[in-house]
Motif scaffolding. Structure first.
Motif, PDB file in Angstrom:
ATOM      1  N   HIS A 141     -19.209 -55.621  18.777  1.00  0.00           N
ATOM      2  CA  HIS A 141     -19.085 -55.987  20.190  1.00  0.00           C
ATOM      3  C   HIS A 141     -19.579 -54.833  21.048  1.00  0.00           C
ATOM      4  CE1 HIS A 141     -16.446 -59.718  20.331  1.00  0.00           C
ATOM      5  NE2 HIS A 141     -16.698 -59.515  19.063  1.00  0.00           N
ATOM      6  N   GLN A 182     -17.303 -50.156  14.247  1.00  0.00           N
ATOM      7  CA  GLN A 182     -16.835 -51.531  14.452  1.00  0.00           C
ATOM      8  C   GLN A 182     -16.851 -52.305  13.133  1.00  0.00           C
ATOM      9  OE1 GLN A 182     -18.833 -53.641  17.600  1.00  0.00           O
ATOM     10  NE2 GLN A 182     -18.731 -51.905  19.026  1.00  0.00           N
ATOM     11  N   GLU A 183     -17.962 -52.176  12.395  1.00  0.00           N
ATOM     12  CA  GLU A 183     -18.076 -52.884  11.117  1.00  0.00           C
ATOM     13  C   GLU A 183     -17.026 -52.399  10.125  1.00  0.00           C
ATOM     14  OE1 GLU A 183     -22.102 -52.304   9.907  1.00  0.00           O
ATOM     15  OE2 GLU A 183     -22.918 -53.712  11.385  1.00  0.00           O
ATOM     16  N   LEU A 224     -13.557 -53.791  11.143  1.00  0.00           N
ATOM     17  CA  LEU A 224     -13.412 -55.205  10.784  1.00  0.00           C
ATOM     18  C   LEU A 224     -13.203 -55.374   9.287  1.00  0.00           C
ATOM     19  CD1 LEU A 224     -16.067 -56.988  13.041  1.00  0.00           C
ATOM     20  CD2 LEU A 224     -13.585 -57.135  13.190  1.00  0.00           C
ATOM     21  N   SER A 247      -9.694 -54.328   8.471  1.00  0.00           N
ATOM     22  CA  SER A 247      -8.755 -55.308   9.022  1.00  0.00           C
ATOM     23  C   SER A 247      -8.685 -56.550   8.143  1.00  0.00           C
ATOM     24  CB  SER A 247      -9.170 -55.688  10.438  1.00  0.00           C
ATOM     25  OG  SER A 247      -8.306 -56.672  10.969  1.00  0.00           O
ATOM     26  N   LYS A 248      -9.877 -57.023   7.686  1.00  0.00           N
ATOM     27  CA  LYS A 248      -9.913 -58.185   6.801  1.00  0.00           C
ATOM     28  C   LYS A 248      -9.227 -57.896   5.477  1.00  0.00           C
ATOM     29  CE  LYS A 248     -14.138 -60.247   8.699  1.00  0.00           C
ATOM     30  NZ  LYS A 248     -15.577 -60.510   8.467  1.00  0.00           N
ATOM     31  N   VAL A 266      -9.868 -55.538  17.479  1.00  0.00           N
ATOM     32  CA  VAL A 266      -9.538 -56.446  16.372  1.00  0.00           C
ATOM     33  C   VAL A 266      -9.029 -57.773  16.911  1.00  0.00           C
ATOM     34  CG1 VAL A 266      -7.985 -56.822  14.415  1.00  0.00           C
ATOM     35  CG2 VAL A 266      -9.098 -54.599  14.714  1.00  0.00           C
ATOM     36  N   CYS A 315     -11.914 -59.849  18.345  1.00  0.00           N
ATOM     37  CA  CYS A 315     -12.760 -60.376  17.258  1.00  0.00           C
ATOM     38  C   CYS A 315     -12.111 -61.572  16.591  1.00  0.00           C
ATOM     39  CB  CYS A 315     -13.036 -59.284  16.228  1.00  0.00           C
ATOM     40  SG  CYS A 315     -14.197 -58.032  16.790  1.00  0.00           S
ATOM     41  N   LYS A 316     -10.801 -61.461  16.331  1.00  0.00           N
ATOM     42  CA  LYS A 316     -10.093 -62.578  15.689  1.00  0.00           C
ATOM     43  C   LYS A 316     -10.120 -63.815  16.567  1.00  0.00           C
ATOM     44  CE  LYS A 316      -6.915 -60.019  12.695  1.00  0.00           C
ATOM     45  NZ  LYS A 316      -5.501 -59.669  12.419  1.00  0.00           N
TER      46      LYS A 316
END
Length: 528
Positions: free
Chosen positions: A3, A14-15, A18, A21-22, A56, A59-60
């Protein structure tokens, strides 16, 4: 899903955020990990924990919104696909389709087929390929296409299915539906990819059908499985695996398998375990006894691949995809085959006889075996069987069992059982036994001209000037022999031939209608 709004968080970060987080990492641990990875003291990152949490969360939310839109479009597309199927039943009474719904009453799986496919299956349904190599045409659905092979060696479309998931239950429904589409008939052999769910479904739904995994499917996966693991040893391993595949006996295969896997340190590898668990479906030592027509050749694989790529030219909505499948299926099932016989190569009477019965494709395969048979020596055994070997011992010796009273011949290479084409070893023995025609049983109906889905013009059987000359000389020689037995016969033949010559001279030199409709290779060969 980087983003730009979060300028303090670089794209690479950012990548990474994510990804973590996943994987289930909480935000505070993500921040600590990034500090450790970058070698920074706590608080030295250009962003704080609150920035990461907001990133996060946003994004979700975006993912959820996109998923909702995608689901809505998928549901709308599925309804349009069903409507297209309903409209097709009004145009084509033989068109069939079935579908299932999930617990929310949404379309889950759908399959369809055409009347011309069921008719093609009646003639060439002995061997079926179920291709499940492609997914994500639209919405990540699994695409499965059933193909057969006609007597010209070309792929024929039999049916299509779209599945939400790759599970044994989904595959079972697909196979049950296919059998219903084919009016209760089941294939003798089915060729598929390596897929455990599909394997279980075939065992359950088609217990009397032989399951074969094409060696092409195995070879296509080797690089992704082993090239990195084995490095410079990969090429040697691939060669060893190919040798294993072509071993003659299953006990020999299992013995050498363990040796090769130990040699390359792959005994505990999960892919090796998978291949070994499928050993009753892909090594040639076992599947030589299964009938596969010519569906394991590179030419056939290319034919299937061409069809699939034709209908997957673009990512599109389901009802347009449905229309593409319909157009492609009709063109592949109804197209006339180019008739291209090879010239005579051996001058053996069995060659001329076979050409009059088989399609050009099947004849050319058999003709190659006839040519190669000339390189083999035959030794008769006391028990009436024969040993046949290459004069330079380029391949293994074969045992031929010949039963003269029934005109039955069996070769240890099992080529006829495998493809329906008599092998060079058997031909060598039959020629030595003074056979000028192969026994009728060795011209299976599926390879004969008369089985063609599209009628072939009789005059297309002869496709070269030399073949025309040879056929004419044969007729003339027979006519001369018969006419010389009496003066009455000679006078009759002389009178009729003179009249025939006059009639032929009065005919047009070129038949315009035939010239316009005949394949180019035929019209050219008949020109003087």
């Amino acid at each position: 899903m980087p983003h730009n709004a979060y300028r303090k968080i670089q794209e690479a970060d950012q990548e990474r955020i994510l990804l973590l987080s996943k994987a289930g990492f909480p935000v505070n641990r993500i921040v600590k990990l990034l500090e450790i990875e970058k070698g920074l003291q706590p608080g030295q990152l250009p962003f704080i924990e609150k920035d990461v949490r907001n990133f996060v969360r946003t994004c979700k939310k975006t993912v959820q919104e996109n998923d909702a839109l995608l689901n809505e479009k998928r549901e709308s597309d599925a309804i349009e696909l069903l409507e297209a199927c309903k409209r097709m039943t009004e145009k084509d009474a033989d068109f069939v389709y079935e579908y299932t719904k999930d617990e929310n009453e949404k379309v889950e799986n759908i399959a369809w087929s055409y009347g011309h496919s069921a008719r093609a299956f009646a003639a060439f349904g002995d061997v079926v390929t179920f291709d499940t190599s492609y997914r994500s045409i639209t919405y990540g659905l699994l695409l499965g296409i059933w193909f057969g092979m006609d007597n010209h060696g070309k792929a024929i479309f039999l049916g299509c299915v779209l599945l939400q998931e790759e599970s044994a239950n989904s595959y079972s429904w697909a196979l049950q539906t296919f059998v219903r589409f084919m009016r209760g008939r089941r294939p003798q052999t089915i060729l598929t990819d390596l897929e455990s769910g599909l394997r279980d479904a075939i065992a359950r739904e088609l217990p009397n059908t032989k399951h074969v995994i094409s060696i092409w499917h195995v070879q296509s996966k080797l690089a992704s499985w082993f090239s990195t693991t084995l490095g410079s040893q990969y090429a040697e391993f691939k060669a060893e695996l190919d040798t294993l595949c072509h071993l003659e006996r299953m006990d020999e295969f299992e013995l050498k398998w363990n040796h090769v896997m130990t040699q390359f340190g792959l005994v505990a590898d999960k892919h090796i375990a998978l291949l070994f668990s499928y050993r009753d479906s892909w090594p040639l030592s076992l599947i030589r006894g299964y009938f596969v027509a010519q569906a394991m050749t590179a030419e056939y694989s290319k034919s299937v691949d061409t069809f699939v790529k034709e209908i997957l030219t673009s990512q599109t909505c389901l009802h347009v995809f449905f229309e593409q499948v319909g157009v492609a299926s009709r063109s592949v099932n109804q197209a006339a085959r180019n008739v291209q016989y090879m010239h005579m190569k051996t001058c053996m009477p069995i060659e001329e006889h076979a050409q009059s019965i088989l399609t050009p494709y099947a004849f050319n395969v058999l003709q190659n075996e006839m040519v190669l048979s000339l390189q083999y020596a035959m030794t008769e055994m006391p028990n009436g069987s024969c040993l046949v070997r290459h004069h330079k011992k380029l391949d293994r010796e074969c045992l031929i069992i010949w039963t003269p009273e029934d005109e039955l011949i069996h070769c240890s290479c099992k080529e006829f059982e495998h493809s329906g084409i008599l092998c060079r070893h058997s031909i060598r023995v039959l020629v030595a036994k003074n056979f000028f025609r192969l026994p009728e049983r060795y011209f299976p109906l599926r390879w004969r001209l008369e089985s063609s889905l599209v009628p072939v013009d009789d005059h297309n059987v002869l496709t070269s000037r030399s073949d025309c000359v040879r056929a004419f000389h044969s007729l003339a020689a027979s006519l001369l022999t018969e006419s010389l037995t009496s003066k009455e016969r000679f006078n009759y033949v002389n009178r009729e031939l003179s009249s025939l010559i006059d009639r032929v001279r009065d005919m047009p030199a070129v038949d315009d209608s035939a010239a316009n409709t005949a394949p180019s290779n035929v019209s050219e060969s008949f020109q003087c």
